[in-house]
Design an enzyme around this catalytic site. Structure first.
Site, PDB file in Angstrom:
ATOM      1  N   GLY A   1      19.103  61.967  -1.112  1.00 56.61           N
ATOM      2  CA  GLY A   1      19.671  63.328  -0.943  1.00 56.61           C
ATOM      3  C   GLY A   1      19.110  64.207  -2.270  1.00 56.61           C
ATOM      4  N   HIS A   2      19.143  65.613  -2.153  1.00 56.41           N
ATOM      5  CA  HIS A   2      18.779  66.367  -3.150  1.00 56.41           C
ATOM      6  C   HIS A   2      20.300  66.416  -4.178  1.00 56.41           C
ATOM      7  CE1 HIS A   2      21.644  69.440  -1.816  1.00 56.41           C
ATOM      8  NE2 HIS A   2      21.299  69.041  -0.699  1.00 56.41           N
ATOM      9  N   ASN A   3      20.194  66.787  -5.502  1.00 57.87           N
ATOM     10  CA  ASN A   3      21.389  66.704  -6.446  1.00 57.87           C
ATOM     11  C   ASN A   3      22.338  67.845  -5.705  1.00 57.87           C
ATOM     12  OD1 ASN A   3      20.034  65.525  -8.165  1.00 57.87           O
ATOM     13  ND2 ASN A   3      19.309  67.264  -9.497  1.00 57.87           N
ATOM     14  N   GLY A   4      23.615  67.142  -5.741  1.00 59.33           N
ATOM     15  CA  GLY A   4      24.636  67.863  -5.226  1.00 59.33           C
ATOM     16  C   GLY A   4      24.771  67.740  -3.695  1.00 59.33           C
ATOM     17  N   SER A   5      24.294  66.861  -3.050  1.00 59.17           N
ATOM     18  CA  SER A   5      24.337  66.437  -1.547  1.00 59.17           C
ATOM     19  C   SER A   5      25.352  65.709  -1.251  1.00 59.17           C
ATOM     20  CB  SER A   5      22.870  65.827  -1.108  1.00 59.17           C
ATOM     21  OG  SER A   5      22.719  64.632  -1.728  1.00 59.17           O
ATOM     22  N   GLY A   6      26.227  64.968  -2.305  1.00 65.15           N
ATOM     23  CA  GLY A   6      27.268  64.246  -1.926  1.00 65.15           C
ATOM     24  C   GLY A   6      26.998  62.488  -2.223  1.00 65.15           C
TER      25      GLY A   6
ATOM     26  N   SER B   1      26.138  61.013  -4.907  1.00 68.98           N
ATOM     27  CA  SER B   1      26.795  60.218  -5.905  1.00 68.98           C
ATOM     28  C   SER B   1      28.361  60.179  -5.633  1.00 68.98           C
ATOM     29  CB  SER B   1      26.584  60.740  -7.184  1.00 68.98           C
ATOM     30  OG  SER B   1      25.480  60.125  -7.948  1.00 68.98           O
TER      31      SER B   1
ATOM     32  N   GLU C   1      21.798  56.329  -9.244  1.00 64.78           N
ATOM     33  CA  GLU C   1      20.779  57.077  -9.839  1.00 64.78           C
ATOM     34  C   GLU C   1      20.269  56.162 -11.305  1.00 64.78           C
ATOM     35  OE1 GLU C   1      20.310  61.145 -10.142  1.00 64.78           O
ATOM     36  OE2 GLU C   1      21.897  61.304  -8.202  1.00 64.78           O
TER      37      GLU C   1
END
Lengths: 279, 265, 288
Positions: free
Chosen positions: A40-45, A47, A166
């Site tokens: 998912g892109h950064n901020g997609s949840g 992590s 990541e």
């Protein structure tokens, strides 16, 4: 049938002071022994998901069960023994002053006796091929080496699941390959379940299964084949598709009749070979 | 100048002193600091000096290294010496020039105090030169262990120290990186008026603080996920190992104390 | 502005037991208005090389020509500021250098260090924030309230606002997701094309080097291993792979096909479209 090791049911999570849910009604299962890539892109949840799995955050609603045990504030310490995590920044998870001290840190916390510890520390460092660096201090190690030490720290505790949050994103190509190769070997030898949170699509292509997250929701779940058929949709989500998939499309445009769904270059080369021999 | 300071620096080697238990060395330094004050005449100071020289020879630390290390503190020693000459007015008057007088007592006192000072510094630096910081931390944790009964956070302090030690090189590297980045944006850290130089510290310190807090937070998360929940029920990987030689060291400082008592006047 | 390195050598911590040769016999030149990629492993000397481009480091031997200035080994240099203004460096993880209360003040910091008035600096900040694709509203915010990607852009704006003639980029996309990576790289390329800024990209990514650069310099063990156009560099991919370096996906694929199918390609393909056409041709040739 494969055993369900982890299941998430209708997880909702919101960070304090934010209006949008970081995770919004997310449900899925993780099977024993699989390599699951969460992209998912950064901020997609993605992590945030990792943090919830390890009880570093707790869901506002919904449940997580790990090995038939409900994850609660009481059971969290047991769960952490079953799930090891490797984080993004190699420096900020290295606790010990030397390699062996760092690997021992988790064992010390678990109250393992000293003799057993020595054995496990050496064993774990052997497995990640860092045994030559026992007394090395972290600032003399490369990023990839530090991450391998972090992995040793995790496997010394003999967990069922290892989460890579990541873990390769701050490494150079060589370090990235080093780390992934290490995890692949471990998975084969020890039947560990791997959850890899990543935006490296080439890595995800080699997973057993993939989950695509978008804006806190589970966007799609399936085999890499299924997922990469989404092509344009993935790119619109801020992701990418593996080289071999892109090339397959481009070849088809030029009238070369290769079939869809080549996730690795080897498969595509094989297909081209067959076409060539038929010509 | 900073790289010449020997206090707090560890020089790895394989000497008898290096192999001693850090607890023994810590106790030795502590006791030495106490008994130094027992000496009050030439013989007792002589004995202390011999003891110190013995310790140094056991450490295999090159003498030149020790001497170079002492250089930056020489002025302090000389300063104490002069203070005593000027202000101790005991014994026979040796020299007089206007208001300036030197008494025998002042001379002797100044001399003794300087010796005492030098010996103290030599012995403490010997500890840090032959013991890695992390061993010192381990030793302290063990020695202070009994204080846990009175709710002293001994384990936490030791952990704090070891993490601080672990992160010093990381933060040094980070400082250098930020300095370079800001230099590239036109900051001059090394020249210009004092006012400008003080101002130029802000663009260095703020990012350093921000990143340290971020590191601290991430480290705490990593520690928690690795099962850290305080000192309770924790085992230790590093084991300290009290050997006969450590006991002998303790005996030797005991003998030294007794002899000092006998020799002092 | 031209930057030339003439026989440059650099040693760290000279005359100590830690002395270490980081660069030697480096002879390269970066012409005005070109896009150069510098590639190599960690420890190949490329970050040391980078710091010579705006005199953050002075060579221990040899000379560096930056525009009309000469930085020579063993000579005291004064007034380096003009060089720093003309050669802007975007370091790896540039968001780590942000410090001021507002984004605007942070972006103005660079220009004002070089003697630009506050009013002009603010104008430059406005321009720079637009260049990096952020909204002007961001200017009033604290840089520490932004997302990671936005912070990266603000830090880049801080360098762009200095209006450098040469822009040096050190792994500018490290840690970003694929979309962020592409956006940032395209932005730098557009700037390079539109304003003629000479660009020097230090990277691990062969894909980016092949896609954007006019010239590629391969660093290995502290010196230049090879330099040339992407076509020249990638016409002998085996050579690079022996060093443990990657080659672009397209080139690697060509190599595999050559081995498995025995087809020949007359040039290295640097993008997928070209590769598909060449494969098609090669397969048809094979048919004959």
């Amino acid at each position: 049938m494969v055993k369900k090791l982890v299941s998430l049911n209708n997880i909702v999570f919101k960070y304090e002071g934010q209006s949008r849910n970081a995770l919004d009604d997310v449900s899925f299962d993780i099977h024993q022994g699989e390599w699951l890539a969460i992209v998912g892109h950064n901020g997609s949840g993605k992590s945030t998901l990792a943090k919830l799995l390890n009880g570093l955050q707790f869901a506002n609603s919904g449940t997580i069960t790990i090995n038939d045990q409900l994850l609660t504030e009481e059971s969290v310490w047991d769960v952490r023994q079953k799930i090891g995590m490797v984080f993004q920044n190699p420096d900020n998870q290295f606790v010990g002053t030397t390699v062996q001290d760092d690997v021992a840190f988790g064992l010390e916390n678990a109250g393992v006796s000293q003799q057993v510890m020595v054995e496990r520390v050496h064993g774990a460092l052997n497995k990640v091929k860092m045994n030559a660096f026992l007394n090395q201090e972290p600032h003399h190690l490369s990023g990839g080496q530090k991450q391998r030490v972090a992995i040793a720290g995790v496997i010394a505790l003999q967990p069922d699941i290892i989460i890579l949050d990541e873990a390769t994103s701050m490494l150079d190509p060589r370090g990235r390959e080093e780390v992934l190769e290490t995890v692949r070997e471990l998975k084969q030898e020890n039947e560990i379940t791997v959850i890899s949170i990543t935006h490296d699509l080439e890595e995800a292509a080699k997973a057993d299964r993939m989950i695509v997250m978008n804006q806190g929701r589970l966007y799609r779940e399936g085999s890499p084949q299924d997922i990469f058929e989404l092509e344009e949709e993935l790119i619109a989500l801020g992701l990418d598709i593996p080289f071999s998939v892109k090339l397959t499309k481009e070849l088809q445009k030029n009238g070369v009749r290769v079939v869809d769904g080549h996730l690795t270059e080897e498969e595509l080369v094989k297909d081209l070979c067959e076409l060539h021999s038929m010509m | 100048m900073l790289d010449k300071m020997i206090i707090g620096r560890y020089v790895p080697a394989n000497s008898l002193m290096h192999k001693m238990d850090p607890r023994a060395k810590l106790l030795l330094v502590f006791l030495f600091v106490c008994v130094v004050f027992l000496a009050n005449n030439v013989v007792s100071y002589g004995l202390l000096a011999v003891f110190t020289i013995l310790l140094i020879s056991l450490s295999k630390i090159p003498l030149r290294y020790l001497y170079n290390g002492l250089k930056p503190i020489f002025f302090l020693i000389v300063f104490t010496f002069l203070l005593h000459i000027l202000f101790t007015k005991e014994g026979e008057l040796l020299f007089e020039y206007g208001w300036f007088e030197i008494y025998e007592g002042g001379l002797i006192q100044g001399f003794f105090i300087s010796i005492r000072f030098t010996l103290l510094i030599l012995v403490t630096s010997l500890l840090t030169l032959t013991t890695s910081p992390i061993s010192i931390t381990d030793g302290m944790e063990e020695l202070l262990g009994p204080l846990k009964k009175w709710k002293m956070p001994v384990h936490e302090l030791a952990l704090m120290m070891s993490i601080a030690l672990r992160f010093i090189p990381t933060l040094m590297e980070e400082t250098e990186k930020i300095m370079k980045a800001q230099t590239a944006r036109g900051v001059d850290f090394s020249s210009g008026p004092i006012k400008d130089r003080v101002k130029s510290i802000v663009p260095l310190l703020v990012p350093l603080f921000v990143s340290s807090f971020k590191r601290a937070e991430e480290l705490a998360t990593a520690m928690e996920s690795r099962g850290y929940r305080g000192g309770e029920g924790r085992t230790k990987y590093r084991q300290l190992n009290w050997k006969t030689s450590d006991s002998l060291l303790m005996v030797s400082i005991g003998v030294l104390t007794v002899m000092l008592f006998l020799l002092r006047s | 502005m031209r930057i030339t390195l003439d026989d440059v050598e650099y040693r760290y911590q000279v005359n100590t037991p830690f002395e270490h040769l980081a660069l030697h016999d480096v002879n390269i030149s970066m012409e005005p208005g070109t896009y150069t990629a510098i590639i190599g492993h960690t420890g190949s000397g490329k970050s040391t090389l980078l710091q010579h481009l705006n005199a953050l480091l002075k060579p221990t031997k040899g000379r560096v020509f930056i525009g009309d200035r000469t930085i020579e080994a063993g000579r005291k240099e004064k007034a380096l500021r003009p060089i720093r203004q003309k050669v802007g460096i975007v370091f790896q993880f540039p968001e780590h250098q942000l410090f001021d209360e507002t984004v605007e003040k942070d972006i103005c910091f660079g220009p004002m260090n070089f003697g630009v008035s506050e009013i002009d600096a603010k104008k430059m900040a406005r321009k720079a924030i637009a260049q990096v694709g952020l909204n002007e509203e961001v200017l009033e915010k604290s840089p520490f309230d932004l997302s990671g990607g936005q912070m990266r852009r603000v830090a880049i704006a801080g360098v762009l606002a200095m209006e450098p003639e040469v822009l040096v980029l050190d792994e500018p996309t490290a840690g970003l997701d694929p979309r962020g990576r592409k956006e940032i790289m395209d932005m730098f390329y557009d700037l390079h094309k539109a304003r003629g800024i000479s660009t020097i990209l230090v990277t691990h990514s062969m894909e980016d080097a092949a896609k954007y650069a006019d010239d590629i310099i391969i660093m290995h063990k502290g010196t230049v291993f090879k330099k040339g156009t992407p076509q020249e560099i990638f016409s002998e991919p085996e050579q690079l792979m022996e060093l443990g370096l990657d080659v672009p996906d397209t080139v690697r694929f060509q190599l595999k096909l050559q081995k498995e199918l025995g087809v020949r390609f007359d040039h290295p393909c640097l993008n997928i479209g070209d590769l598909a056409i060449e494969i098609d041709k090669a397969m048809k040739r094979g048919n004959r």
